[in-house]
Each structure stands twice: as structure tokens, then as C-alpha cells.
Design an enzyme around this catalytic site. Structure first.
Site, PDB file in Angstrom:
ATOM      1  N   PHE A  74      45.180  52.364  49.144  1.00  0.00           N
ATOM      2  CA  PHE A  74      44.041  51.749  48.469  1.00  0.00           C
ATOM      3  C   PHE A  74      43.455  50.685  49.381  1.00  0.00           C
ATOM      4  O   PHE A  74      44.166  50.137  50.233  1.00  0.00           O
ATOM      5  CB  PHE A  74      44.503  51.116  47.143  1.00  0.00           C
ATOM      6  CG  PHE A  74      43.825  51.721  45.946  1.00  0.00           C
ATOM      7  CD1 PHE A  74      44.207  52.965  45.462  1.00  0.00           C
ATOM      8  CD2 PHE A  74      42.792  51.049  45.308  1.00  0.00           C
ATOM      9  CE1 PHE A  74      43.570  53.524  44.374  1.00  0.00           C
ATOM     10  CE2 PHE A  74      42.150  51.605  44.211  1.00  0.00           C
ATOM     11  CZ  PHE A  74      42.533  52.842  43.739  1.00  0.00           C
ATOM     12  N   GLN A  99      32.283  41.523  41.797  1.00  0.00           N
ATOM     13  CA  GLN A  99      32.532  42.608  42.747  1.00  0.00           C
ATOM     14  C   GLN A  99      31.648  43.828  42.498  1.00  0.00           C
ATOM     15  O   GLN A  99      31.557  44.304  41.373  1.00  0.00           O
ATOM     16  CB  GLN A  99      33.988  43.034  42.621  1.00  0.00           C
ATOM     17  CG  GLN A  99      34.358  44.232  43.479  1.00  0.00           C
ATOM     18  CD  GLN A  99      35.859  44.410  43.554  1.00  0.00           C
ATOM     19  OE1 GLN A  99      36.458  45.010  42.678  1.00  0.00           O
ATOM     20  NE2 GLN A  99      36.475  43.877  44.576  1.00  0.00           N
ATOM     21  N   LEU A 138      32.181  55.299  38.120  1.00  0.00           N
ATOM     22  CA  LEU A 138      33.062  55.027  39.253  1.00  0.00           C
ATOM     23  C   LEU A 138      33.713  56.275  39.842  1.00  0.00           C
ATOM     24  O   LEU A 138      34.193  57.137  39.112  1.00  0.00           O
ATOM     25  CB  LEU A 138      34.174  54.082  38.792  1.00  0.00           C
ATOM     26  CG  LEU A 138      34.985  53.512  39.953  1.00  0.00           C
ATOM     27  CD1 LEU A 138      34.202  52.410  40.633  1.00  0.00           C
ATOM     28  CD2 LEU A 138      36.316  52.983  39.474  1.00  0.00           C
ATOM     29  N   HIS A 190      31.165  46.043  39.207  1.00  0.00           N
ATOM     30  CA  HIS A 190      32.459  46.555  38.792  1.00  0.00           C
ATOM     31  C   HIS A 190      33.377  45.531  38.149  1.00  0.00           C
ATOM     32  O   HIS A 190      34.005  45.798  37.122  1.00  0.00           O
ATOM     33  CB  HIS A 190      33.140  47.148  40.027  1.00  0.00           C
ATOM     34  CG  HIS A 190      34.440  47.830  39.754  1.00  0.00           C
ATOM     35  ND1 HIS A 190      34.544  48.883  38.866  1.00  0.00           N
ATOM     36  CD2 HIS A 190      35.694  47.624  40.234  1.00  0.00           C
ATOM     37  CE1 HIS A 190      35.805  49.290  38.821  1.00  0.00           C
ATOM     38  NE2 HIS A 190      36.530  48.537  39.624  1.00  0.00           N
ATOM     39  N   ARG A 241      38.448  40.969  44.762  1.00  0.00           N
ATOM     40  CA  ARG A 241      39.705  41.564  44.292  1.00  0.00           C
ATOM     41  C   ARG A 241      40.037  42.822  45.071  1.00  0.00           C
ATOM     42  O   ARG A 241      39.155  43.631  45.358  1.00  0.00           O
ATOM     43  CB  ARG A 241      39.582  41.911  42.804  1.00  0.00           C
ATOM     44  CG  ARG A 241      40.729  42.750  42.291  1.00  0.00           C
ATOM     45  CD  ARG A 241      40.681  42.943  40.806  1.00  0.00           C
ATOM     46  NE  ARG A 241      39.737  43.927  40.343  1.00  0.00           N
ATOM     47  CZ  ARG A 241      39.946  45.241  40.341  1.00  0.00           C
ATOM     48  NH1 ARG A 241      41.065  45.754  40.829  1.00  0.00           N
ATOM     49  NH2 ARG A 241      39.029  46.066  39.867  1.00  0.00           N
TER      50      ARG A 241
HETATM   51  C1  LIG Z   1      35.888  52.506  35.729  1.00  0.00           C
HETATM   52  C2  LIG Z   1      36.924  51.468  36.065  1.00  0.00           C
HETATM   53  C3  LIG Z   1      38.029  51.814  36.814  1.00  0.00           C
HETATM   54  C4  LIG Z   1      39.001  50.846  37.143  1.00  0.00           C
HETATM   55  N1  LIG Z   1      40.092  51.225  37.873  1.00  0.00           N
HETATM   56  C5  LIG Z   1      41.055  50.303  38.129  1.00  0.00           C
HETATM   57  C6  LIG Z   1      42.251  50.678  38.819  1.00  0.00           C
HETATM   58  O1  LIG Z   1      42.464  51.835  39.156  1.00  0.00           O
HETATM   59  N2  LIG Z   1      43.170  49.710  39.065  1.00  0.00           N
HETATM   60  C7  LIG Z   1      42.973  48.406  38.690  1.00  0.00           C
HETATM   61  O2  LIG Z   1      43.857  47.573  38.944  1.00  0.00           O
HETATM   62  N3  LIG Z   1      41.867  48.049  38.018  1.00  0.00           N
HETATM   63  C8  LIG Z   1      40.904  48.957  37.731  1.00  0.00           C
HETATM   64  N4  LIG Z   1      39.785  48.575  37.044  1.00  0.00           N
HETATM   65  C9  LIG Z   1      39.702  47.215  36.504  1.00  0.00           C
HETATM   66  C10 LIG Z   1      40.589  47.116  35.269  1.00  0.00           C
HETATM   67  O3  LIG Z   1      40.620  48.357  34.610  1.00  0.00           O
HETATM   68  C11 LIG Z   1      40.109  46.074  34.286  1.00  0.00           C
HETATM   69  O4  LIG Z   1      39.804  44.882  34.952  1.00  0.00           O
HETATM   70  C12 LIG Z   1      41.196  45.806  33.240  1.00  0.00           C
HETATM   71  O5  LIG Z   1      41.611  47.018  32.662  1.00  0.00           O
HETATM   72  C13 LIG Z   1      40.714  44.856  32.179  1.00  0.00           C
HETATM   73  O6  LIG Z   1      41.691  44.799  31.151  1.00  0.00           O
HETATM   74  P1  LIG Z   1      41.588  43.726  30.007  1.00  0.00           P
HETATM   75  O7  LIG Z   1      42.782  43.899  29.158  1.00  0.00           O
HETATM   76  O8  LIG Z   1      41.331  42.398  30.591  1.00  0.00           O
HETATM   77  O9  LIG Z   1      40.250  44.110  29.201  1.00  0.00           O
HETATM   78  P2  LIG Z   1      39.692  45.487  28.587  1.00  0.00           P
HETATM   79  O10 LIG Z   1      40.566  46.623  28.814  1.00  0.00           O
HETATM   80  O11 LIG Z   1      38.272  45.571  29.030  1.00  0.00           O
HETATM   81  O12 LIG Z   1      39.722  45.182  27.032  1.00  0.00           O
HETATM   82  C14 LIG Z   1      38.881  44.228  26.428  1.00  0.00           C
HETATM   83  C15 LIG Z   1      39.186  44.200  24.961  1.00  0.00           C
HETATM   84  O13 LIG Z   1      38.500  43.115  24.355  1.00  0.00           O
HETATM   85  C16 LIG Z   1      37.906  43.527  23.154  1.00  0.00           C
HETATM   86  N5  LIG Z   1      36.772  42.630  22.893  1.00  0.00           N
HETATM   87  C17 LIG Z   1      35.839  42.161  23.756  1.00  0.00           C
HETATM   88  N6  LIG Z   1      34.982  41.348  23.121  1.00  0.00           N
HETATM   89  C18 LIG Z   1      35.388  41.303  21.832  1.00  0.00           C
HETATM   90  C19 LIG Z   1      34.904  40.651  20.679  1.00  0.00           C
HETATM   91  N7  LIG Z   1      33.814  39.878  20.696  1.00  0.00           N
HETATM   92  N8  LIG Z   1      35.560  40.852  19.508  1.00  0.00           N
HETATM   93  C20 LIG Z   1      36.658  41.645  19.448  1.00  0.00           C
HETATM   94  N9  LIG Z   1      37.146  42.287  20.510  1.00  0.00           N
HETATM   95  C21 LIG Z   1      36.524  42.110  21.690  1.00  0.00           C
HETATM   96  C22 LIG Z   1      37.549  44.970  23.385  1.00  0.00           C
HETATM   97  O14 LIG Z   1      37.439  45.659  22.168  1.00  0.00           O
HETATM   98  C23 LIG Z   1      38.761  45.442  24.198  1.00  0.00           C
HETATM   99  O15 LIG Z   1      39.801  45.801  23.334  1.00  0.00           O
HETATM  100  C24 LIG Z   1      38.824  49.527  36.714  1.00  0.00           C
HETATM  101  C25 LIG Z   1      37.708  49.175  35.949  1.00  0.00           C
HETATM  102  C26 LIG Z   1      36.757  50.131  35.651  1.00  0.00           C
HETATM  103  C27 LIG Z   1      35.549  49.699  34.853  1.00  0.00           C
END
Ligand SMILES: Cc1cc2nc3c(=O)[nH]c(=O)nc-3n(C[C@H](O)[C@H](O)[C@H](O)COP(=O)(O)OP(=O)(O)OC[C@H]3O[C@@H](n4cnc5c(N)ncnc54)[C@H](O)[C@@H]3O)c2cc1C
Length: 577
Positions: free
Chosen positions: A118, A238, A250, A350, A392
Site C-alpha cells: 500500500f 486528503q 474509489l 477522500h 494519512r
Molecule cells: C470508499 C472508501 C474506502 C476506504 N478504504 C479504506 C481502507 O481500505 N483502509 C483504511 O484504513 N481506510 C479506508 N477508508 C477510510 C475509512 O474507511 C474511514 O475513515 C473509516 O471507516 C471511518 O470510520 P468511522 O467509524 O470513523 O466512521 P463511519 O464508518 O463513517 O461511521 C459514521 C457513523 O456515524 C453515524 N452518524 C454520523 N452523523 C450522525 C448523526 N448526526 N446522528 C447519528 N448518527 C450519525 C453514521 O450513521 C455512521 O454510523 C476508506 C474510505 C472510503 C470512503
């Protein structure tokens, strides 16, 4: 409006990896509610494709110290090294724990967890790429999210699905709970608790072309900002080098990790010029800028505004087994088979490196001196620990969500006996109701979709990969106009139940706020570092700018302060790849 009151020890906003991992820890100490505006397994974490970084050394020699070094260098030396070291050394037990919980990782022929290359991950301190990303084909996030959700259900975490949080209540400097709208009934719910964890994910939707899901709108960051709490390093957003042309969907870095290469209109493998050692696997800020330079200098494909990601030389079995998801995206959205034709790609918005400032225990900081808000925690993409600094590395976000999600839950358990149950005062409820009423009854000529398009256009044109002072000033002025236009908004749907238009309007209000804070931070920082590139200040300037930006909302507008970067082992050096 009907209101219902609930009491829990811990309330977690978000059911992505950060929220779920925190819940599994916090449930050991008391009752836990997880609120999500989506059905839990639809959180953006499910879209993570490529993998999670851990120096297991299953495929070749690796060392957590190299992972630590790569992450510091990838961050353009802005990441806090105490937090980075902790994360990289915790990576190995974190992945093994996931395996034991039941995550179906892809395997090596002898049955170990498989690993692939990666961007920016190297061995021997930058000498050559290393296989460090642990993956489950190109559906890693999906596999981990489902597993953690099952574990949370088994451990009796209580879920409130399709509950949108409208306010995070901090009164007298202490977290009290949250106010949420139940989408299916239109009722308000007050959750009073000892601890609140914000794990609400990113906000890529402020940009026009993004890899982020529809719901990644960032309102929880704005809700805290409006209460005078700081946001850290927002200027670092990013752009992933390889989004599908025009759509932004993506194509994982794993595609280059498996041997894919970037080609310009002349058929040249141009990354050899920009990053002679790591080439296509240089960090994302470097590759995204290189692609746009090629396009700007007329070397896009047929002179157009995209380049090619070529996988046609790979064994079709690799595409079938390790990259099935992106192969199907290409077929569905572009009608092309990546085994036979190169994929047209451009950088896509992203990931937010900045966010709600926290310490290593996930406690939300109220100031640059390290003081924090008792009972308030943040983890995952919405938070800034800061392990990603100015840029990142791929596979470090899933790791960040899991490591600091767990830390957050652990600290809550440690402190639960000293935290008292919060109380949400009536004036906070009245304020939420008044805003909903404004949205539903306001008359005017503006529509949500029009204003959202305008916002995304401003951010894409003036605040993306290349920035200038003039562009940023114009963006600030145009955002102010949008803020005024928002007052003229009128919804077509006036109903109280499942009113998506009202929720979009609410999200838009917060997106404008957040965009303004981001642009302000970008104007303040007069240097180029990681993902923040100022054409008028093209060099990194460690003498003046090796520090974090904190922006605050005050009664007279946005203000800022700086916080020193924690540097332990690796002194800043020139960044070549
Ligand atoms: C297409 C894509 C591919 C990726 N691939 C990778 C990878 O291979 N490896 C890597 O390390 N990272 C990757 N990333 C980055 C990584 O996936 C994310 O940064 C990470 O999963 C975020 O997790 P999280 O738990 O912070 O939030 P999320 O998984 O985004 O969850 C956010 C949560 O908050 C809730 N929420 C938000 N606002 C509210 C509100 N007002 N009221 C109630 N609920 C709310 C939503 O419902 C959801 O449940 C990728 C990102 C994308 C977009």
C-alpha cells in the site's frame, strides 16, 4: 413534538468501526446505546476496500518501528509521534483480535493472514515497498464492520437505528447527553448519560467529487464547533489519487499494491519521475498532485482531464480473487472490464485528517493546553489524535478507528464511577425544536439541492488539491453568501416522518459551517505540507509552521490558536520517496 427520555452510562454516536469498537469496550463497564442515522452496517466503514495496516511480517520481514517511521514521514512530520508509535505497535494485537472475533481475512497458501503493498508503507525505513495491508479481498471494511456488529449484538449493546443526532449537549463544560430525532416516528429522544462518544465519521460530501457515501456530512463536528469547542488541522483534507473519472467512486490503492500502474496520455509511467523509489506507491498527496500536474500540462489521456490506471497486465485471477469489488464497479459504472482496458481515474476527495481534537484516551480537548471536556470523547475519522498529521497513509484509518475506539471505551470504564449522569436542560430542547420548525415552515426561493451543489462547487474549485490566497478568500466570501441564501430555504416536504429533505437541509447548514472553518484554517497556514498545498507558499516551512491549527467559533467570528507537534524519535527531514 413528542419527546422521550433515556438514560445510559454511555451514548455513542455512530456505528462505524470506531463507534462499534468503543461499544465493545464500554459495555464491559455499564449500559451502552449506539445511535446511528443509518442502519448500522451501512456506515461508511463498510466501503473500505484495501485493508488495515499491521506489521505482522507474514509475507516478508516487517517491523512496527518501520510502520511508525512511515506514518510519521507520510504525515509530513505533523503527526504526533507518541500517538503514532502507540497505534503502530498496537496494530498487531488489534488485527489478531479481529481474526479471533471472526473476521474472514484473505489467506496466504500456508493459512496466515495475507498482506499486500500500500502507498507509503516500506521496509528498512523507506528503502522499498512492503506487504503490510491485511485484507479481506477488496471488501475489508465490510468484513470487519459486520463482525463487530455481531459482537456488539451478542454483548447486548443497545442500538437505536435511524436516529439522527441534532445536538450534543455540553453544559457547564461537561457532556450531558444528546438529542436525537427518530426518523420513523418524528419523535425527539433525549439521551442523558455519563459519557458521550462522537464517532460520526468524515465529511467528504462538502466536495463535489468524493469517494465518500451520501451520509458523510460531518454535522457532529459542526455541532461542537458551534458551542465554542475547537477543531484541529481541518485544512488537511486528503484527495485519493484514483477515483473513477467524473464519479469519484474509489478504486483502492490495493489495485496499485497488486501491480497496477498509472499512465499518462503519452503512455508514460509518470510516477517514476515524481517518486523514483516508491513510484505508484508513493503517499497519496504526492500521487494526487502528480496526476493533476500531468493533466494541467496537457498529458491527460487524449489531452483530457484524466489519466489511466492500468491493470491489464495483471493475471486475471488476481482481479477475480483480490479485487472483485472494483472490477464490478468498473463494469457497472463505466461498462469496462479492467482486465481488458485501463481505468480512467482522477483524484477524489477522500479523508479528513483533521477533526475534533482528542488526547490518546479519546478525551475531547477544549484547548491547546491539553485541558479536556469531562465525559466527552471522540474516535475515528471525526477525531484528530493526531496520527495522520498532514497526510494519512492508506490502511491507517481502519487501524486508527479500532485502536482509539478501544482506548475510548477503556477510559470510559476507568472513569465511570467519577462521572455523573448528565441532564439536558429545556432550553437546549427548545432550540432544536425551533430549528426544525424553521426548516419546515420557512418560505423562500432557495432549494436544498441547489445550495448543496453550490457549496460542493466552491470547495472543489477553490479549496481542493491546489490552493491560493485569492481562491480561499473568494471561497470564504461565497460561503458567506450561501449562508445568507440558506435563510431563504423552503422545503417541498413539510411532513414530520422520514423527511429526508429536512435532514438534508440540516446537514447542509452544518456543511456550510464546517466548510467555512476548513477554508479559514487553510488561509491561516501559509506553507505547503502534506495534503495542504498553497501555490503561493509552495515549500514546507518547519521554522514557522511545524504546529497544529486549532480553530474556534467566537462571538466575533472564527479565531485560531496553535498547538506544538509531539516529536519523539523522528526529526523532520526532507521528504523524498
Ligand atoms: C470508499 C472508501 C474506502 C476506504 N478504504 C479504506 C481502507 O481500505 N483502509 C483504511 O484504513 N481506510 C479506508 N477508508 C477510510 C475509512 O474507511 C474511514 O475513515 C473509516 O471507516 C471511518 O470510520 P468511522 O467509524 O470513523 O466512521 P463511519 O464508518 O463513517 O461511521 C459514521 C457513523 O456515524 C453515524 N452518524 C454520523 N452523523 C450522525 C448523526 N448526526 N446522528 C447519528 N448518527 C450519525 C453514521 O450513521 C455512521 O454510523 C476508506 C474510505 C472510503 C470512503
Amino acid at each position: 413534538m413528542n419527546t422521550q427520555r433515556h438514560r445510559f452510562d454511555t451514548v455513542i454516536i455512530g456505528s462505524g468501526l470506531a463507534g462499534l469498537r468503543a461499544s465493545l469496550e464500554a459495555i464491559k463497564g455499564g449500559s451502552v446505546a449506539v445511535l446511528s442515522k443509518l442502519y448500522p452496517t451501512r456506515s461508511h466503514s463498510t466501503a473500505a476496500q484495501g485493508g488495515i495496516g499491521a506489521a505482522l511480517g507474514n509475507e516478508e520481514p516487517d517491523d512496527p518501528e518501520w510502520h511508525f517511521y512511515d506514518t510519521v514521514k507520510g504525515s509530513d512530520f505533523l503527526g504526533d509521534q507518541d500517538a503514532i508509535e502507540y497505534m503502530c505497535y498496537s496494530a498487531i494485537p488489534t488485527v489478531i483480535e479481529l481474526e479471533h472475533m471472526g473476521v474472514p481475512f484473505s489467506r496466504t497458501p500456508e493459512g496466515k493472514i495475507a498482506q499486500r503493498r500500500f502507498g507509503g508503507h516500506t521496509k528498512y525505513f523507506g528503502a522499498e515497498p512492503v506487504r503490510r495491508a491485511c485484507y479481506s479481498a477488496d471488501r475489508t471494511g465490510h468484513a470487519v464492520l459486520h463482525c463487530l456488529y455481531e459482537q456488539a449484538l451478542k454483548n447486548r449493546v443497545q442500538f437505536f437505528d435511524e436516529f439522527q443526532v441534532l445536538d450534543i449537549v455540553v453544559e457547564n463544560g461537561v457532556a450531558q447527553g444528546v438529542i436525537a430525532l427518530e426518523l420513523k416516528s418524528g419523535d425527539l429522544h433525549l439521551f442523558e448519560s455519563k459519557a458521550v462518544v462522537v464517532a460520526s465519521g468524515g465529511f467528504g460530501k462538502i466536495f463535489k467529487v468524493t469517494s465518500n457515501a451520501f451520509a458523510t456530512t460531518g454535522e457532529c463536528l459542526s455541532i461542537l464547533f458551534e458551542q465554542g469547542l475547537p477543531l484541529e488541522d481541518l485544512e488537511f483534507f486528503q484527495f485519493h489519487p484514483t477515483g473513477l473519472y467524473k464519479l469519484g467512486i474509489l478504486i483502492t490503492e490495493g489495485a496499485r499494491g497488486e501491480g497496477g500502474v498509472l499512465l499518462n496520455g503519452k503512455g508514460e509511467r509518470f510516477m517514476e519521475r515524481y517518486a523514483p523509489t516508491l513510484k505508484d506507491l508513493a503517499p497519496r498527496d504526492v500521487v494526487a498532485r502528480a496526476i493533476l500536474r500531468e493533466i494541467m500540462e496537457g498529458r491527460g489521456i487524449d489531452g483530457k482531464d484524466y489519466v489511466h490506471l492500468d491493470l491489464t497486465h495483471l493475471d486475471p485471477k488476481i482481479l477475480e480473487k483480490r479485487l472483485p469489488e472494483i472490477s464490478s464497479f468498473c463494469k457497472i459504472y463505466l461498462g469496462l472490464d479492467p482486465a481488458l482496458s485501463p481505468i480512467p481515474v482522477v483524484p477524489t476527495a477522500h479523508y479528513a485528517m483533521g477533526g475534533i481534537p482528542t488526547d490518546k484516551k479519546g478525551r475531547v480537548l477544549r484547548d491547546v493546553d491539553g485541558s479536556y471536556v469531562p465525559g466527552l470523547y471522540a474516535a475515528g475519522e471525526c477525531a484528530c489524535v493526531s496520527v495522520h498529521g498532514a497526510n494519512r497513509l492508506g490502511c491507517n484509518s481502519l487501524l486508527d478507528t479500532l485502536v482509539f475506539g478501544r482506548e475510548t471505551g477503556t477510559d470510559i470504564n476507568r472513569n465511570l464511577k467519577d462521572l455523573s449522569l448528565g441532564k439536558i436542560p429545556p432550553h437546549r430542547v427548545d432550540k432544536v425544536i425551533a430549528f426544525l420548525q424553521f426548516l419546515r415552515s420557512n418560505k423562500g426561493k432557495e432549494r436544498v439541492a441547489t445550495l448543496r451543489d453550490a457549496l460542493q462547487g466552491i470547495m472543489m474549485n477553490k479549496v481542493s488539491v491546489f490552493r491560493t490566497r485569492e481562491g480561499l478568500f473568494e471561497a470564504l466570501e461565497e460561503l458567506q453568501v450561501l449562508r445568507d441564501r440558506f435563510q431563504e430555504i423552503e422545503l417541498m416536504d413539510k411532513s414530520g416522518i422520514f423527511n429526508q429533505e429536512m435532514l438534508s437541509a440540516l446537514e447542509l447548514y452544518h456543511m456550510i459551517n464546517l466548510a467555512e472553518a476548513l477554508v479559514f484554517s487553510a488561509l491561516v497556514r501559509e506553507e505547503s505540507r502534506g495534503a495542504h498545498y498553497r501555490e503561493d507558499f509552495p515549500e514546507r516551512d518547519d521554522v514557522n509552521w511545524l504546529k497544529h491549527t486549532f480553530v474556534y467559533k467566537t462571538s466575533s467570528g472564527i479565531d485560531y490558536k496553535f498547538k506544538p507537534v509531539v516529536i519523539t524519535k523522528f526529526k523532520p527531514t526532507e521528504r523524498t520517496f
